[in-house]
Design an enzyme around this catalytic site. Structure first.
Site, PDB file in Angstrom:
ATOM      1  N   GLU A 194      -7.772  -0.693   4.321  1.00  0.00           N
ATOM      2  CA  GLU A 194      -6.670  -0.813   5.469  1.00  0.00           C
ATOM      3  C   GLU A 194      -5.404   0.532   4.734  1.00  0.00           C
ATOM      4  OE1 GLU A 194      -3.036  -4.212   6.155  1.00  0.00           O
ATOM      5  OE2 GLU A 194      -4.348  -4.254   4.126  1.00  0.00           O
ATOM      6  N   SER A 212       4.355  -3.499   1.374  1.00  0.00           N
ATOM      7  CA  SER A 212       3.624  -2.528   0.616  1.00  0.00           C
ATOM      8  C   SER A 212       4.118  -0.867   0.455  1.00  0.00           C
ATOM      9  CB  SER A 212       1.750  -2.096   1.180  1.00  0.00           C
ATOM     10  OG  SER A 212       0.968  -3.261   0.698  1.00  0.00           O
ATOM     11  N   ARG A 233      -1.689   2.689  -4.541  1.00  0.00           N
ATOM     12  CA  ARG A 233      -0.064   0.577  -4.646  1.00  0.00           C
ATOM     13  C   ARG A 233       0.468   1.064  -5.542  1.00  0.00           C
ATOM     14  NH1 ARG A 233       1.590  -4.120  -4.470  1.00  0.00           N
ATOM     15  NH2 ARG A 233       2.030  -4.905  -2.592  1.00  0.00           N
TER      16      ARG A 233
END
Length: 404
Positions: free
Chosen positions: A160, A215, A227
């Site tokens: 993703e 995020s 992240r």
């Protein structure tokens, strides 16, 4: 009767075997002059990118007729049932993908209408001629078996966040007017968007991806990122709370309602506590001191309209996102923060709030950037990753041939 995206049972296609892409087949055998789809299946929305290549006319009469019918169906309307929307204003014509030129179309619908979507695909025979379906997002895993068993479509799944970054790079490099920032964001009468020449490969930057949750990614290079933060308070929170507080049924209705409200009837401001600015710490009287702080008083509750509640919810969510983004940017020492995600689609109010928050709290040292194709980066990025995969395998095959 319009049954598109209706919540009806999905029947299996008559010949499942004939429509399944074999995962054992060499990916270089995928024709680049065919119909390409990228889907980003999130917790709230499904975002689709459809690459319509004029050369995709089929290898036989049946395939040619099927592709023509699929084109006609997808391009014949801007709305598909109760939640499907084709964003015509975002279409990109004569854009190159995989060495072919075509048109990029952008479509979205609610994830909770997935059953209806699969029903539409089956009824219109779209799965049979969708040779390449690249997918990302959590739903690419959740619905993988359904795509395979009910539609005969094999998903080519990609990470993703990597898909997101590749999509941002593509739009920034191929659509120079896609990126912008706000001037005078909290003064509607003079606020304006200014095109920003964003080069994603020049310096590290932060991406704040606002979906159902949020995020925060620190991007060092096209393939090097991590992240560094996030929050569960995102677009899903906004719509969920608005549904509870105001009865709105969908995201766009919630945004429209919020634009009509006044959050100061719901939120307690600095001026409500200090009678004006808190000068020692540079806090303007117009800054929210306590989200929903007035709602502890019955009279205030009675006077707050649904629009006021929706606006206050939008401010609460956007302020939370802006604060986290600013702290993350300060910690890693970057001055560019790119906000993306469907939460920002047709949500000018939130983009201006985020721009103001970043400018105010960083004293102008951090710039909030936005992209017009917000929300579709993951879907397109998954297609780009498939093309990279094809190119890499082709190079390996050529090397093997040369060594023989």
């Amino acid at each position: 009767m319009d049954t598109t995206f209706a919540e009806s049972p999905v029947s299996d296609p008559p010949s499942l075997q004939s429509t399944v892409f074999s995962t054992t087949e060499s990916i270089t055998k995928i024709r680049l002059d065919t119909q390409w789809f990228g889907v980003d299946i999130g917790g709230s929305l499904v975002k689709c990118v459809y690459f319509d290549c004029p050369r995709a006319n089929g290898v036989n009469e049946e395939e040619s007729e099927g592709i023509a019918a699929m084109r006609e169906f997808l391009k014949s309307t801007l709305k598909y049932g109760s939640s499907g929307i084709r964003d015509e204003h975002l279409e990109l014509h004569s854009h190159e993908l995989g060495g072919q030129k075509g048109t990029l179309h952008f479509i979205k619908f609610d994830t909770n209408r997935m059953v209806g979507f699969m029903n539409m695909v089956t009824e219109n025979g779209l799965g049979k001629f969708s040779k390449v379906v690249c997918a990302t997002g959590g739903g690419a895993f959740k619905f993988e078996d359904d795509f395979h068993q009910k539609l005969g479509i094999e998903l080519h799944k990609y990470d993703e966040m990597e898909s997101l970054i590749q999509g941002v790079r593509y739009f920034s490099q191929n659509c120079p007017e896609d990126c912008y920032y706000w001037t005078n964001p909290m003064k509607p009468e003079v606020a304006s968007k200014v095109i920003f020449p964003f080069d994603p490969d020049s310096n590290p930057y932060i991406i704040v991806n606002i979906g159902s949750g949020v995020s925060v990614l620190h991007v060092l290079s096209p393939r090097e990122f991590k992240r560094i933060g996030g929050t569960s308070v995102g677009g899903g929170t906004f719509l969920g709370l608005c549904s509870l507080l105001t009865g709105t049924e969908n995201f766009q209705d919630a945004i429209t309602l919020a634009e009509k409200g006044d959050n100061t009837n719901v939120d307690k401001m600095v001026r409500d506590i200090y009678g004006g600015d808190y000068t020692r710490f540079g806090l303007s009287g117009d800054v929210v001191a306590s989200s929903f702080g007035h709602m502890m008083i019955k009279e205030k509750r009675d006077n707050a309209s649904p629009a006021d509640l929706a606006h206050a919810t939008l401010v609460t969510v956007s302020n939370n996102i802006g604060a986290i983004a600013r702290m993350c940017a300060s910690i890693v020492g970057v001055d560019r923060v790119v906000f993306v995600g469907n939460y920002l689609c047709n949500n000018e109010l939130s983009t201006r709030m985020l721009a103001y928050a970043m400018e105010y709290w960083s004293q102008g040292s951090i710039k909030a950037l936005f992209l017009k194709h917000e929300g579709y980066f993951g879907a397109l990025g998954s297609m780009l990753l498939k093309l990279d995969e094809i190119s890499e395998e082709k190079q390996n095959e050529d090397k093997y041939s040369d060594s023989e």
